[in-house]
Design a protein around this motif. Structure first.
Motif, short mmCIF file in Angstrom:
data_model
loop_
_atom_site.label_atom_id
_atom_site.label_comp_id
_atom_site.label_asym_id
_atom_site.label_seq_id
_atom_site.Cartn_x
_atom_site.Cartn_y
_atom_site.Cartn_z
N SER A 155 0.89 -1.14 0.12
CA SER A 155 0.04 0.06 0.02
C SER A 155 0.84 1.32 0.14
CB SER A 155 -0.89 0.02 1.17
OG SER A 155 -0.03 0.00 2.33
N VAL A 156 0.27 2.36 -0.30
CA VAL A 156 0.75 3.64 -0.01
C VAL A 156 0.53 3.96 1.43
CG1 VAL A 156 1.27 6.05 -0.87
CG2 VAL A 156 0.46 4.37 -2.44
N LYS A 157 1.63 3.99 2.30
CA LYS A 157 1.43 4.01 3.80
C LYS A 157 1.42 5.58 4.09
CE LYS A 157 3.21 -0.32 5.05
NZ LYS A 157 2.01 -1.02 5.88
N HIS A 158 0.71 6.00 5.19
CA HIS A 158 0.84 7.24 6.05
C HIS A 158 0.77 6.95 7.40
CE1 HIS A 158 -0.79 7.59 1.72
NE2 HIS A 158 0.20 8.42 1.65
N ASP A 159 1.26 7.85 7.98
CA ASP A 159 1.53 7.92 9.46
C ASP A 159 1.07 8.98 10.19
OD1 ASP A 159 2.09 6.81 12.09
OD2 ASP A 159 4.26 7.41 11.88
N ILE A 160 -0.16 9.25 9.96
CA ILE A 160 -0.68 10.67 10.37
C ILE A 160 -1.13 10.81 11.79
CG2 ILE A 160 -2.59 12.34 9.94
CD1 ILE A 160 -0.51 11.90 7.38
N SER A 161 -0.94 12.08 12.15
CA SER A 161 -1.68 12.37 13.71
C SER A 161 -2.23 13.84 13.58
CB SER A 161 -0.47 12.41 14.69
OG SER A 161 0.23 13.39 14.64
N ALA A 163 1.99 7.10 -6.26
CA ALA A 163 2.07 7.17 -4.68
C ALA A 163 2.42 8.47 -4.38
CB ALA A 163 3.64 6.38 -4.17
N ALA A 164 3.21 9.20 -4.96
CA ALA A 164 3.64 10.64 -4.89
C ALA A 164 2.42 11.54 -4.58
CB ALA A 164 4.64 11.32 -5.60
N ALA A 165 1.61 11.28 -5.71
CA ALA A 165 0.46 12.30 -5.76
C ALA A 165 -0.56 11.85 -4.64
CB ALA A 165 -0.26 12.23 -6.96
N ILE A 166 -0.67 10.66 -4.26
CA ILE A 166 -1.74 10.24 -3.22
C ILE A 166 -1.05 10.71 -1.72
CG2 ILE A 166 -2.19 8.12 -1.73
CD1 ILE A 166 -2.48 6.56 -4.47
N SER A 167 0.08 10.54 -1.92
CA SER A 167 0.69 10.91 -0.43
C SER A 167 0.51 12.52 -0.25
CB SER A 167 2.22 10.82 -0.15
OG SER A 167 2.30 9.32 -0.01
N ASP A 168 0.81 13.40 -1.24
CA ASP A 168 0.48 14.66 -1.30
C ASP A 168 -0.92 15.08 -0.70
OD1 ASP A 168 2.84 15.44 -2.25
OD2 ASP A 168 2.37 15.95 -4.30
N CYS A 169 -1.90 14.52 -1.25
CA CYS A 169 -3.26 14.58 -0.96
C CYS A 169 -3.51 14.49 0.46
CB CYS A 169 -4.22 13.49 -1.77
SG CYS A 169 -4.69 14.18 -3.64
N VAL A 170 -3.01 13.21 0.86
CA VAL A 170 -3.25 12.97 2.48
C VAL A 170 -2.36 13.67 3.26
CG1 VAL A 170 -2.90 10.80 4.00
CG2 VAL A 170 -3.35 10.24 1.94
N HIS A 171 -1.23 13.98 2.75
CA HIS A 171 -0.47 15.12 3.84
C HIS A 171 -1.03 16.53 3.90
CE1 HIS A 171 3.16 11.95 3.29
NE2 HIS A 171 2.39 11.85 4.30
#
Ligand SMILES: Cc1cc2nc3c(=O)[nH]c(=O)nc-3n(C[C@H](O)[C@H](O)[C@H](O)COP(=O)(O)OP(=O)(O)OC[C@H]3O[C@@H](n4cnc5c(N)ncnc54)[C@H](O)[C@@H]3O)c2cc1C
Length: 444
Positions: free
Chosen positions: A318-324, A381-389
């Motif tokens: 997956s494209v992983k994210h570790d958000i708080s 992955a890069a564009a997905i992470s941009d949206c999430v971050h």
């Protein structure tokens, strides 16, 4: 040297000049001094379970991996002062066992505990499964011993609970991911052993209801809530697909679930905890719920949560994210991030779960079921992470709640961190490591 050259997830492959395996603080200091004299960069490595490539050297063949694995001695367990002193290479599970052998609890816990080391836990300021009650690695550290980049040894290995004598230097090295020095030993906090616990798995109507449940539960039993983990039905579906022996024990048609654990050390024990949960059920805050009746059932409930990362890997990654984000913003973040992703990638699958009680959520995105997962990640992955971050940043959140920065998220640190804070970090780095030999290319 192969095992020391590749990271846990096989994303980074380095080419070390050599691997040094010192067995004492003075040997670590000797290695550091020799490297400084010859201008050789050092990459400290603990259990090599980190998720951000922090312990992997580059591929230039000029960086020395300094493994802490032979500094593996428990130095002292003191039940009166409630402290544990260990060398940095002691694994997390060995530290837990040393405390348990003296009827005490060292509460840091995570899926990698048989391999990760106390030095790595402190260097990444690891979180894990009981942060809600006991805090993260930083909150558990009382004193450190550190070999500085010039080879001197900073001896702050004290178990004092109160010590206001100037700057709290140990904090510099906690979460520094080996960029400011090598942690060689630590004195850590112990707690009374838990005598009673209740583990429950419940359906909830939505993320906001999960947050209300946590608030009410803490209102009733305070710090006895040890873990509060949120899972979406989609994340659970990945687990039951990848591991058909596991079953979701409650309302299968719900979209949202919580795994919670409460523990007690005093007289009230399990009955008190169960009574609190029963009252919340009467008030309609607990949905369809089960309570584990024994350790086997407890392990089965935890497996549903702990196996999500493995299930994602099993199904192509997956494209992983570790958000708080702050607790009150969790529901908003989840809604905004999901909207942003489904608007652009309507068939992508979301796997959302995490340490909800800490405001920490892993918002992971999988390729559409019929797409090639590797190709999807390479292209999106890069564009997905941009949206999430961006969704997290708009709410004042963090792009790395517990996994650190390493080399994976270095650019994000530069992008999302306040320029004054970033400048201060660079100033500290230059002051402690003017030659830039401690884990170069990581964090900053
Ligand atoms: C299955 C699994 C589950 C996980 N669950 C969690 C979780 O719940 N919470 C969480 O926070 N993390 C989790 N992690 C990530 C990882 O286990 C933690 O980040 C852990 O703290 C890393 O410890 P380590 O000893 O493996 O460090 P390494 O991976 O070896 O190193 C990590 C960083 O610390 C530096 N370092 C290591 N030792 C030292 C030292 N003695 N002195 C100075 N620098 C040092 C390295 O240079 C590197 O930058 C998980 C990983 C896996 C594989």
């Amino acid at each position: 040297m192969t095992a020391y050259a590749v990271d846990e997830r096989g994303i980074y492959r380095g080419r070390p000049l050599a691997v040094a395996r010192p067995a004492s603080t003075s040997e670590v200091a000797a290695v550091v001094r020799a490297c400084r004299a010859h201008g050789v960069a050092i990459v400290p490595q603990g259990g090599n379970t980190g998720y951000c490539g922090g312990a992997t050297p580059d591929d230039g063949g000029r960086q020395l991996v300094l493994s802490l694995e032979r500094l593996d001695r428990v130095l002292d367990v003191d039940p009166v002062a409630a402290t544990l002193t260990v060398q940095a290479g002691v694994t997390l599970s060995a530290a837990q066992q040393a405390a348990a052998a003296r009827d005490m609890l060292f509460p840091l816990a995570m899926g990698s505990q048989d391999s990760c080391q106390i030095g790595g836990n402190l260097s990444t300021n690891a979180g894990g499964l009981a942060v809600l009650r006991y805090g993260n690695a930083r909150d558990l550290a009382l004193g450190l011993e550190v070999v500085l980049p010039d080879g001197r040894v900073l001896d702050e290995l004290r178990g004092l609970r109160k010590d206001n004598t100037g700057y709290d230097l140990k904090q510099l090295f906690i979460g520094a991911e080996g960029t400011l020095g090598v942690i060689t030993a630590a004195t850590l906090k112990l707690y009374p052993r838990v005598t009673a616990g209740v583990t429950a798995f419940t359906a909830v109507s939505d993320p906001a209801a999960a947050c209300s449940l946590l608030t009410r539960l803490r209102g009733r039993i305070g710090d006895n809530v040890t873990s509060f983990e949120y899972l979406t039905a989609a994340a659970l579906a990945l687990v039951t697909r990848a591991f058909p022996d596991l079953h979701v024990p409650v309302a299968k048609d719900s979209e949202h679930f919580v795994l919670l654990e409460c523990s007690a050390t005093g007289e009230e024990g399990r009955q008190g905890l169960e009574a609190a949960l029963a009252r919340l059920h009467e008030e309609g805050l607990l949905g369809d719920a089960v309570i584990a009746q024994d350790e086997r059932q407890r392990r089965a409930l935890w497996a549903l949560r702990e196996r999500v990362p493995a299930a994602e890997r099993h199904l192509g990654g997956s494209v992983k994210h570790d958000i708080s984000v702050s607790q009150g913003d969790l529901a908003t973040f989840l809604e905004r991030a999901a909207d942003a992703i489904t608007a652009r990638w309507p068939r992508a699958r979301l796997s959302v779960y995490g340490h909800f009680g800490d405001g920490n959520v892993h918002f992971n995105v999988l390729a559409p079921a019929d797409a090639d997962a590797v190709d999807f990640r390479a292209r999106h992955a890069a564009a997905i992470s941009d949206c999430v971050h961006a969704a997290a940043s708009a709410l004042g959140g963090s792009f790395s709640a517990e996994h650190g920065v390493g080399q994976l998220k270095r650019d994000l640190l530069a992008r999302y961190t306040d320029p004054v804070a970033l400048d201060l970090m660079r100033t500290l780095k230059r002051a402690l490591d003017p030659d830039g030999l401690m884990n170069p290319g990581k964090v900053l």
